[in-house]
Design a protein around this motif. Structure first.
Motif, PDB file in Angstrom:
ATOM      1  N   SER A  18     -15.060 -11.412   1.128  1.00 59.46           N
ATOM      2  CA  SER A  18     -14.900 -10.507   2.260  1.00 59.46           C
ATOM      3  C   SER A  18     -13.652  -9.648   2.067  1.00 59.46           C
ATOM      4  CB  SER A  18     -14.848 -11.297   3.570  1.00 59.46           C
ATOM      5  OG  SER A  18     -13.531 -11.568   3.936  1.00 59.46           O
ATOM      6  N   ALA A  19     -12.592 -10.240   1.502  1.00 59.46           N
ATOM      7  CA  ALA A  19     -11.371  -9.469   1.261  1.00 59.46           C
ATOM      8  C   ALA A  19     -11.620  -8.381   0.224  1.00 59.46           C
ATOM      9  CB  ALA A  19     -10.255 -10.408   0.786  1.00 59.46           C
ATOM     10  N   ARG A  20     -12.392  -8.733  -0.806  1.00 53.14           N
ATOM     11  CA  ARG A  20     -12.688  -7.752  -1.857  1.00 53.14           C
ATOM     12  C   ARG A  20     -13.538  -6.609  -1.297  1.00 53.14           C
ATOM     13  NH1 ARG A  20     -16.800  -6.573  -4.751  1.00 53.14           N
ATOM     14  NH2 ARG A  20     -18.079  -8.333  -4.102  1.00 53.14           N
ATOM     15  N   GLU A  69     -13.722  -5.605   1.735  1.00 50.19           N
ATOM     16  CA  GLU A  69     -12.914  -4.773   2.640  1.00 50.19           C
ATOM     17  C   GLU A  69     -12.061  -3.807   1.831  1.00 50.19           C
ATOM     18  OE1 GLU A  69      -9.311  -5.211   5.795  1.00 50.19           O
ATOM     19  OE2 GLU A  69      -9.257  -5.806   3.681  1.00 50.19           O
ATOM     20  N   GLN A  70     -11.503  -4.313   0.723  1.00 54.87           N
ATOM     21  CA  GLN A  70     -10.669  -3.450  -0.115  1.00 54.87           C
ATOM     22  C   GLN A  70     -11.502  -2.319  -0.703  1.00 54.87           C
ATOM     23  OE1 GLN A  70     -10.580  -3.086  -3.690  1.00 54.87           O
ATOM     24  NE2 GLN A  70      -8.793  -1.731  -3.568  1.00 54.87           N
ATOM     25  N   THR A  99      -6.503   3.934   4.399  1.00 56.14           N
ATOM     26  CA  THR A  99      -5.757   2.688   4.405  1.00 56.14           C
ATOM     27  C   THR A  99      -5.253   2.458   5.808  1.00 56.14           C
ATOM     28  OG1 THR A  99      -3.893   4.001   3.659  1.00 56.14           O
ATOM     29  CG2 THR A  99      -5.000   2.629   2.011  1.00 56.14           C
ATOM     30  N   GLU A 141       0.825  -1.201   0.000  1.00 55.07           N
ATOM     31  CA  GLU A 141       0.000   0.000   0.000  1.00 55.07           C
ATOM     32  C   GLU A 141       0.864   1.257   0.000  1.00 55.07           C
ATOM     33  OE1 GLU A 141      -2.816  -0.371   3.168  1.00 55.07           O
ATOM     34  OE2 GLU A 141      -4.392  -1.070   1.807  1.00 55.07           O
ATOM     35  N   VAL A 158      -4.658  -3.149  -2.470  1.00 59.63           N
ATOM     36  CA  VAL A 158      -4.343  -4.390  -1.766  1.00 59.63           C
ATOM     37  C   VAL A 158      -5.627  -5.097  -1.334  1.00 59.63           C
ATOM     38  CG1 VAL A 158      -3.234  -5.423   0.241  1.00 59.63           C
ATOM     39  CG2 VAL A 158      -2.144  -3.519  -0.931  1.00 59.63           C
ATOM     40  N   ILE A 159      -5.711  -6.356  -1.706  1.00 61.52           N
ATOM     41  CA  ILE A 159      -6.776  -7.210  -1.177  1.00 61.52           C
ATOM     42  C   ILE A 159      -6.132  -8.107  -0.139  1.00 61.52           C
ATOM     43  CG2 ILE A 159      -8.156  -9.246  -1.725  1.00 61.52           C
ATOM     44  CD1 ILE A 159      -9.055  -7.965  -4.240  1.00 61.52           C
ATOM     45  N   ARG A 160      -6.693  -8.092   1.047  1.00 59.29           N
ATOM     46  CA  ARG A 160      -6.102  -8.907   2.101  1.00 59.29           C
ATOM     47  C   ARG A 160      -7.000 -10.069   2.452  1.00 59.29           C
ATOM     48  NH1 ARG A 160      -4.854  -4.437   6.436  1.00 59.29           N
ATOM     49  NH2 ARG A 160      -6.958  -3.991   5.752  1.00 59.29           N
ATOM     50  N   HIS A 161      -6.534 -11.275   2.189  1.00 53.36           N
ATOM     51  CA  HIS A 161      -7.317 -12.452   2.563  1.00 53.36           C
ATOM     52  C   HIS A 161      -7.282 -12.622   4.071  1.00 53.36           C
ATOM     53  CE1 HIS A 161      -6.984 -14.563  -1.620  1.00 53.36           C
ATOM     54  NE2 HIS A 161      -7.836 -13.567  -1.606  1.00 53.36           N
ATOM     55  N   PRO A 162      -8.422 -13.017   4.627  1.00 49.23           N
ATOM     56  CA  PRO A 162      -8.466 -13.206   6.087  1.00 49.23           C
ATOM     57  C   PRO A 162      -7.590 -14.368   6.558  1.00 49.23           C
ATOM     58  CG  PRO A 162     -10.535 -13.882   5.057  1.00 49.23           C
ATOM     59  CD  PRO A 162      -9.733 -13.201   4.003  1.00 49.23           C
ATOM     60  N   GLY A 202       1.692   2.309  -3.246  1.00 46.55           N
ATOM     61  CA  GLY A 202       0.588   2.777  -4.069  1.00 46.55           C
ATOM     62  C   GLY A 202      -0.225   1.697  -4.742  1.00 46.55           C
ATOM     63  N   GLU A 221      -4.766   5.219  -4.586  1.00 43.68           N
ATOM     64  CA  GLU A 221      -5.946   4.401  -4.833  1.00 43.68           C
ATOM     65  C   GLU A 221      -7.082   5.213  -5.430  1.00 43.68           C
ATOM     66  OE1 GLU A 221      -6.964   0.609  -2.257  1.00 43.68           O
ATOM     67  OE2 GLU A 221      -6.369   2.311  -1.034  1.00 43.68           O
ATOM     68  N   ARG A 244     -12.375   0.287   1.969  1.00 45.04           N
ATOM     69  CA  ARG A 244     -11.251   1.185   2.293  1.00 45.04           C
ATOM     70  C   ARG A 244     -11.014   2.171   1.157  1.00 45.04           C
ATOM     71  NH1 ARG A 244      -6.313  -1.599   2.838  1.00 45.04           N
ATOM     72  NH2 ARG A 244      -7.367  -3.398   1.929  1.00 45.04           N
TER      73      ARG A 244
END
Lengths: 265, 257
Positions: B219-221, B223-224, B233, A54, A60-64, A57, B245, B227
């Motif tokens: 869920s990840a998508r 959340e992205q 962020t 991030e 970011v997709i963050r998997h749980p 720039g 972004e 944000r």
């Protein structure tokens, strides 16, 4: 087709605990292929991978939690599908794929718009540029022989994850992508859906930390799993997601032309 | 003349048989082997007599004893004992004559259906399967087991129940499977059922992990996107990341239209 002349391009960077490396990858893509948006898929890292990406720039997709490389890459394709991207390329977060090849791969995808839906970088078309361990080379050769026989075209580096695909490939992979060791199986999927594969020569960096996602004890399992997947895949009737006609058989004639228009527009 | 001829023929048929009727001696009390009772029965011709010395003799090949109509002669009721190895039917047969010997209790208990399951075992099996049934129902009642899996287990325990109650059933199944021992048949069946159940769970697990993967990706998508929409962020260093972004989202809108 929109009158836009600019294709929307996305670089998907799957990363799992790549702190110290992923930032450089994002920076290199921005420098060497500035027309690409960068998406880092942080696959449940426990370090600062997401923050580092991030800060450079990237989206970011963050998997749980850790879904594995297949799940991470598919997340990227799903993002590309929703974001209406025309081109998506996978660039490993460990730095082994050199973003300097992106323009060349893009050119191959564009100029051969009617011939290729996926362009991938092969290490073995010429000199790989670094020593590939014998075991991996042998495994690669076996897959290469099998895939070449199935697809009736020369596939020299089926385990390469350095791949660029057009909208058809994005749609296919967003819907269905293999799990553990997805590269070889994904090629078979492309073939099963009559998407065309094109190979360009690339050099790769030896992996960032000298670490491979496939160590020795696992390579036997890897071989078996992928061969089983290939074998079963031959008998699998996959729905063809690309055509919206709702017909069982894909319209071989219609779709590639439509796609060609889009990719050349 | 005719009568005479018939008589002669009959005599001709009878005489040689009668002439061959012999006496065999059994000296070994072993179950099998030379000079044992079983061997003598195999060796004997129709109508022969087998002489047994003092001792206990295990009777095998009872079906030949009956078929050949043999006579067993012992050394006295208190000296010679014959122990049938099967159900003891051969010695009761009218074709067989036993003289000067005692017939002991058969080694194998006489049984109407020769079922592998005894009454005691049946009761245990009955109680066990009923307990399983109740357990499954209770799990459903407490919502710890979905009905569709409950049905699976109830079907399995019902099958066990049927086998426990229906005595002949196990024999029928064992025969149909070509398994000699009914107990083995039930083991094979139980193993097969357990195997299928486990396979079913592997299928279910695969589907669950696939569904979980999709949920995690979604869920990840989300959340992205959240944000990005808020322009924040949580981990980035505030200044550069939202700036990076934001244009991307704008581009996305511009191209989408």
């Amino acid at each position: 087709m929109p009158a836009s002349t600019e294709l929307r391009k996305l670089a998907i960077v799957p990363a799992y605990n790549e702190e110290g490396m992923v930032g450089r990858v994002v920076r290199d893509i921005a420098r060497l292929a500035p027309r690409f948006d960068v998406l880092v898929v942080d696959d449940g890292s426990t370090d600062a991978t997401a923050a580092e990406a991030e800060a450079e720039g990237a989206a970011v997709i963050r998997h749980p939690y850790n879904l594995g490389i297949g799940g991470a890459v598919q997340s990227g394709y799903k993002y590309a599908l929703r974001g209406d991207y025309d081109v998506a390329v996978q660039v490993d977060g460990d730095g082994q794929h050199k973003p300097e090849y992106l323009p060349e791969m893009l050119a191959a995808l564009k100029t051969s718009g009617d011939e290729a839906d996926m362009v991938y970088g092969s290490r073995f078309r010429g000199d790989p540029g670094y020593r590939v361990p014998l075991g991996r080379r042998v495994g690669n050769m076996i897959f290469s022989v099998v895939l070449t026989a199935i697809t009736r075209q020369r596939i020299t580096d089926p385990t390469s994850g350095f791949r660029m695909t057009n909208r058809r490939g994005i749609e296919l992979f967003a819907r269905d992508y293999p799990h553990d060791y997805p590269e070889v199986e994904a090629l078979l999927m492309l073939h099963a859906h009559r998407l065309r594969i094109h190979e360009v020569h690339v050099r790769m960096n030896a992996r960032g930390f000298g670490r491979s996602s496939i160590d020795y004890p696992r390579s036997a399992y890897y071989m078996l799993k992928v061969l089983l997947a290939l074998f079963v895949g031959l008998f699998r009737r996959r729905p063809t997601p690309v055509e919206a006609t709702g017909e069982d058989e894909p319209g071989i004639g219609a779709a590639p032309i439509a796609d060609g228009e889009r990719i050349q527009s | 003349m005719r009568r005479l001829a018939a008589l002669l023929v009959a005599l001709a048929l009878i005489v040689p048989t009668a002439a061959r009727a012999a006496t065999l001696e059994v000296t070994s009390t072993q179950e099998s082997g030379p000079d044992s009772l079983g061997a003598a029965i195999l060796e004997a011709e129709t109508g022969d007599t087998i002489e047994l010395g003092p001792g206990e003799f295990l009777l095998t090949n009872g079906e030949y004893l009956v078929a050949k109509g043999l006579t067993l002669r012992g050394a006295g009721a208190d000296a010679t004992t014959i122990i049938p190895s099967g159900a003891g039917d051969a010695l009761e047969d009218p074709a067989v004559t036993v003289v000067d010997a005692t017939e002991a209790e058969p080694l194998q208990a006489e049984d109407e259906g020769s079922s592998g399951l005894e009454t005691k075992v049946q009761i245990v099996a009955l109680i066990g399967t009923l307990a399983l049934f109740v357990l499954v129902l209770d799990l459903v009642r407490r919502r710890r087991l979905a009905e569709r899996y409950a049905l699976l287990w109830m079907f399995a325990s019902a099958a066990l129940l049927v086998l426990a109650v229906w005595r002949g059933g196990l024999d029928v199944i064992a025969n149909a499977m070509g398994v000699e021992e009914p107990a083995n048949a039930i083991f094979i069946l139980a193993f097969g059922v357990a195997f299928l159940l486990l396979l079913n769970f592997s299928v279910v697990t695969t589907r669950l992990s696939e569904e979980t993967k999709i949920l995690a990706q979604e869920s990840a998508r989300l959340e992205q996107e959240l944000r990005a929409a808020r322009g924040e962020t949580p981990h980035g260093n505030g200044a550069s990341a939202p700036a990076a972004e934001q244009p991307e989202r704008e581009r996305s809108d511009a191209h989408g239209s």
